[in-house]
Structures are given as C-alpha cells and as structure tokens.
Design a protein around this motif. Structure first.
Motif, PDB file in Angstrom:
ATOM      1  N   THR A 239      -5.766   2.442  -5.852  1.00  0.00           N
ATOM      2  CA  THR A 239      -6.047   1.307  -4.977  1.00  0.00           C
ATOM      3  C   THR A 239      -7.032   1.771  -3.909  1.00  0.00           C
ATOM      4  O   THR A 239      -7.295   2.966  -3.791  1.00  0.00           O
ATOM      5  CB  THR A 239      -4.733   0.765  -4.355  1.00  0.00           C
ATOM      6  OG1 THR A 239      -5.006  -0.424  -3.628  1.00  0.00           O
ATOM      7  CG2 THR A 239      -4.059   1.777  -3.448  1.00  0.00           C
TER       8      THR A 239
ATOM      9  N   LYS B 232       0.836  -1.209   0.000  1.00  0.00           N
ATOM     10  CA  LYS B 232       0.000   0.000   0.000  1.00  0.00           C
ATOM     11  C   LYS B 232       0.871   1.259   0.000  1.00  0.00           C
ATOM     12  O   LYS B 232       0.566   2.225  -0.716  1.00  0.00           O
ATOM     13  CB  LYS B 232      -0.937   0.008   1.225  1.00  0.00           C
ATOM     14  CG  LYS B 232      -1.950  -1.123   1.286  1.00  0.00           C
ATOM     15  CD  LYS B 232      -2.938  -1.155   0.139  1.00  0.00           C
ATOM     16  CE  LYS B 232      -4.093  -0.203   0.284  1.00  0.00           C
ATOM     17  NZ  LYS B 232      -5.145  -0.444  -0.746  1.00  0.00           N
TER      18      LYS B 232
ATOM     19  N   TYR C 290      -8.387  -0.628 -10.369  1.00  0.00           N
ATOM     20  CA  TYR C 290      -7.778  -0.426  -9.043  1.00  0.00           C
ATOM     21  C   TYR C 290      -7.004  -1.685  -8.685  1.00  0.00           C
ATOM     22  O   TYR C 290      -7.438  -2.797  -9.008  1.00  0.00           O
ATOM     23  CB  TYR C 290      -8.859  -0.201  -7.969  1.00  0.00           C
ATOM     24  CG  TYR C 290      -9.596   1.093  -8.124  1.00  0.00           C
ATOM     25  CD1 TYR C 290      -9.214   2.223  -7.414  1.00  0.00           C
ATOM     26  CD2 TYR C 290     -10.672   1.198  -9.011  1.00  0.00           C
ATOM     27  CE1 TYR C 290      -9.885   3.430  -7.582  1.00  0.00           C
ATOM     28  CE2 TYR C 290     -11.348   2.393  -9.189  1.00  0.00           C
ATOM     29  CZ  TYR C 290     -10.944   3.506  -8.466  1.00  0.00           C
ATOM     30  OH  TYR C 290     -11.602   4.695  -8.642  1.00  0.00           O
TER      31      TYR C 290
END
Ligand code: AMP
Ligand code: GLY
Length: 422
Positions: free
Chosen positions: A121, A111, A285
């Motif tokens: 994302t 992330k 995404y």
C-alpha cells in the motif's frame, strides 16, 4: 428463509434481484428500499441505524437472516448488537463485526492492519489535532500530488488529492479544524500512487474465502475521468488488464494476508471485503478496504454470479463457505448510471422517469427512485443503473448506451465513455 436486506441503492436492488431468484428465499424485506427493490420484495420503512427498531421487525416477521448493504450499520456495530442479544443471537447478520468494519471505518486502522501483514500500500503517516505542526512539516517533505484522507467515514468525500504543498497544508489544517466533522479528527497523509484502479470482492465466513468477479468503477462525474468524485457513474466486469499474473499477485499478497490478519486479530468477519486496488508497474497496491459490496460494482458483479445468493449468504452465516464453488458467467457486464442534473452537488428530486418498460435487453437497477401515485419519480442523485451483457465490455457498453438514451427524466445525465481507458 425470510431475509431482511438493509439499504436503498442500486446495490440493494441488485441484491434483491438475486434473492428473488433464489429458491431458498421465501420472504424478502428491504429497508428502506426503493421503487426497484419493491418489485423483488416488500419495502419497509425502518431506520437502518436504529437497531432496536430492526430488532422488533426481525422478531415480528420471523426473519432468518439480515444482509447489510451499506457500511454505516456495520461500522455502528449491528453485527455485535445481534450477537449480544439473547433473542437475536441465532439470526446471522451478513457483514463484519464493529471491529472488522474498522477496515473501512478508520483509514488509519486500515493502514496499520496492512502494515502488520506486509500488504502492499502507499507509504503514509497519520496525524491528529495534537500534531498539526509535525503534519505540516511532513507535508513539506513530500513530493506532490499529496493525498490527504480523513480517518473516519465521510460519505466518499474524505479523500483529497492536492497538487501543491501549500494547498495540502491548508486542507490539512481545515480537515483537523473540523471540515469533515469527527471523521477528520485524524488525517492520513499518503504517498500518491500513479496507476489504474480496479476492485476485488471477496466473500468470507472468517475461515475460508471466495473471490467474486473483478470490476472497475468510474467515480468522476465527467467524461475522461474529469470533475468531482461521485459514488460511481458506471462499472465493467471483468477488467481486461487484470490478467492471471496480476490476479495471482493480488491473491497471494493481498487477499490471503487480509484473511490471515482478520484471523490473527480475532475479528468476527462474515461478509464482503471490497478491496480497492491500483496497478502500478504491474504490481498491485491497496488503496482502501470497504466492508461491503460496491455500488455500482454490484450491478455488474451479481449479474455475472451464477450462484444462488441466498445459499451463499447462508453458507457465510453457517461458516460453511469452504464447500461452495463460485460460478461465473463468462460474458462481460457493464452498467451506466443515469444521474440527476447537478449531481454530485445540489440536484432536484421528484422528476418523472419514463421509458423503462420498453427496455428489453438490459437489466434496470434502481438507485434513487420512488413510486408516487402510480408514477416513477427520481429520489436521489444516482437514479437508474442500466446493466447489459456482451461478448466483451465494448459490446455490452453499446447495449447499455442505447438503452440509457431511451430512458428519460428532466436533467438526466450519464457518462457515455465508461470503459474509455481499457
Ligand atoms: P477512497 O475513498 O480511499 O476510495 O479514495 C478515493 C479515490 O482517491 C480513490 O478511488 C483513488 O482514485 C484516489 N486515491 C486514494 N488514495 C490514493 C493514493 N494513495 N494515490 C492515488 N490516488 C489515490
Ligand atoms: N463504487 C465505490 C464504492 O462503492 O465505494
């Protein structure tokens, strides 16, 4: 060249099958392999996490390249082990360094990496055992369903999607309390994305990249995508809804920034990047990164790949991937996994598998199988992948389904509705 391939699933049988068609590949060894890989090369009983044992084998058998199927040896640093060893440093390992493998090995790192490169994302926060109260409060501010992800490798079981705040808070506490062992010592809490998933496979030598055929896998055990998550029950390639417009977005917004991020961070990355994506309102995404090929996606991606796989892997190792052109079979490929009764929960092994020899119009990839006294036996949850070609995925599925019916073992189960949502 002599190649050592690590792994034992349907993915590794698909790698072996491709290597056995290569003029470049002289001897192929598979550790530990299965009954299918044994028809393409020589199975060797090595522990793929014991790098000293692998080293001895590589030196004794004059191995010129090691190709890593599953993520674990990569996350444990097999690339770095070879690079830093005087005797092994000239033997390329296909797969990223330990740092690069963190894209898969740590959800939280993945992330951070995506945020650095502005890769689309789900919004998220991460929490560890010192921030339980903050985490519970954060969950309370979210709109269910709520996605919880154990940070580390959890054999595909580390992602939970909870329908209420209360259940999410309970699971969050259990995760940080050790439900997934060390993998859950950090938890990512993520926004739920509602859309349809697909998988993109990229091969890189760290400088340039090549996009392999797109695929979609079916992870749930039950038809209509119901029930528990599995390693994957079937796959199709190509994916009809992934058109050029969507794929261009994936390349510009996801693939190029991912390669740029790898370069900016200085990662040694010579291997596969498997990008799990979801389409929401026609925008892509990223759901997750994996540092390897997918299983069962490889069982549809490699049959469509016309290139000599050993040549491609060599170019990755040499850093000359830029000079290669990927050639793809225009036909559709599908696969259906026959699994043991009870999978993904407890199941029995050692059931005799019958009917494979008679199959003529599918490629049979073995997952959990072994030969004992001349009999082919089940040896895992996902047993046999039946891959077929067709002019489109529906035609290919008909062939896979017909042949899946012909193969038999006690407790056999397979999903007859692969591709139902396409
Ligand atoms: P992963 O282990 O990261 O592949 O996640 C397992 C599955 O959970 C994925 O294949 C998705 O179906 C689902 N999933 C993960 N993250 C999300 C999300 N943010 N929104 C919706 N579904 C998700
Ligand atoms: N089929 C999903 C995976 O290999 O992770």
């Amino acid at each position: 060249m002599n190649i050592l391939l690590l792994g034992s699933g349907g993915r590794e049988h698909a790698f072996s099958w491709k290597f056995s068609q290569s003029s470049l590949c002289e001897k192929l060894f598979i550790a530990p392999g299965n009954a299918g890989t044994a028809t393409c090369g020589t199975n060797v009983a090595l522990n793929i996490k014991d790098f000293e044992q692998i080293k001895s084998f590589v030196l004794e058998n004059e191995i010129n390249m090691v190709v890593v199927g599953p993520e674990e040896p990569l996350v444990l640093g097999i690339y770095d082990f070879f690079k830093n060893d005087l005797d092994l440093k000239n033997v390329p390992v296909i797969g990223p360094s330990e740092e690069g493998a963190k894209l898969e090995g740590s959800k939280a790192f993945g992330k951070v990496f995506m945020a650095e490169q502005n890769i689309p994302t789900a919004a998220y926060e991460e929490f560890d055992g010192t921030k339980i109260e903050e985490g519970l409060k954060y969950i309370a501010t979210q709109t269910p369903p709520i996605v919880l992800k154990a940070d580390g490798l959890a054999a595909g079981k580390g992602v939970l999607i909870l329908p209420t705040i209360e259940e999410a808070q309970k699971e969050f506490k259990e995760m940080l309390g050790g439900k997934f062992g060390n993998a859950g010592s950090r938890v990512v809490i993520e926004e739920f994305l509602d859309g349809i998933e697909f998988s993109v496979f990229v091969l890189t030598d760290g400088k340039s990249y090549k996009i392999l055929p797109i695929a979609k896998d079916y992870k749930r055990i039950g038809e209509n995508d119901e029930g528990l998550n599995t390693g994957g029950m079937g796959a199709v390639s190509p994916v009809p809804f992934v058109d050029k417009v969507l794929m261009d977005k994936v390349e510009e917004r996801v693939i190029k920034p991912t390669i740029k991020g790898i370069q900016e961070r200085g990662f040694d990355y010579k291997g596969f990047i498997f990008i799990g994506l979801i389409r929401v309102n026609n925008e892509p995404y990223v759901i997750e990164y994996n540092c390897r090929m997918g299983d069962p996606e490889t069982e549809v991606v490699f049959p469509r790949l016309k290139n000599d796989l050993a040549q491609l892997m060599k170019a990755v190792g040499d850093g000359t991937l830029e000079n290669k052109q990927i050639e793809i079979d225009e036909r559709a490929a599908t696969t259906m996994f026959l699994v043991s009764g009870g999978y993904p929960e407890a199941y029995e092994k050692g059931k005799e598998i019958k009917g494979i020899e008679a199959i003529e119009d599918s490629i049979i990839f073995h997952g959990g199988t072994k030969n004992v006294d001349g009999k082919l036996l089940t040896n895992g949850g996902r047993v046999i992948a039946v891959t077929s070609f067709g002019k489109d995925f529906k035609a290919a599925l008909e062939v896979s389904k017909k042949n899946a019916e012909q193969i038999d073992f006690e407790g056999k189960y397979f999903r007859r509705d692969i591709g139902f949502d396409l």
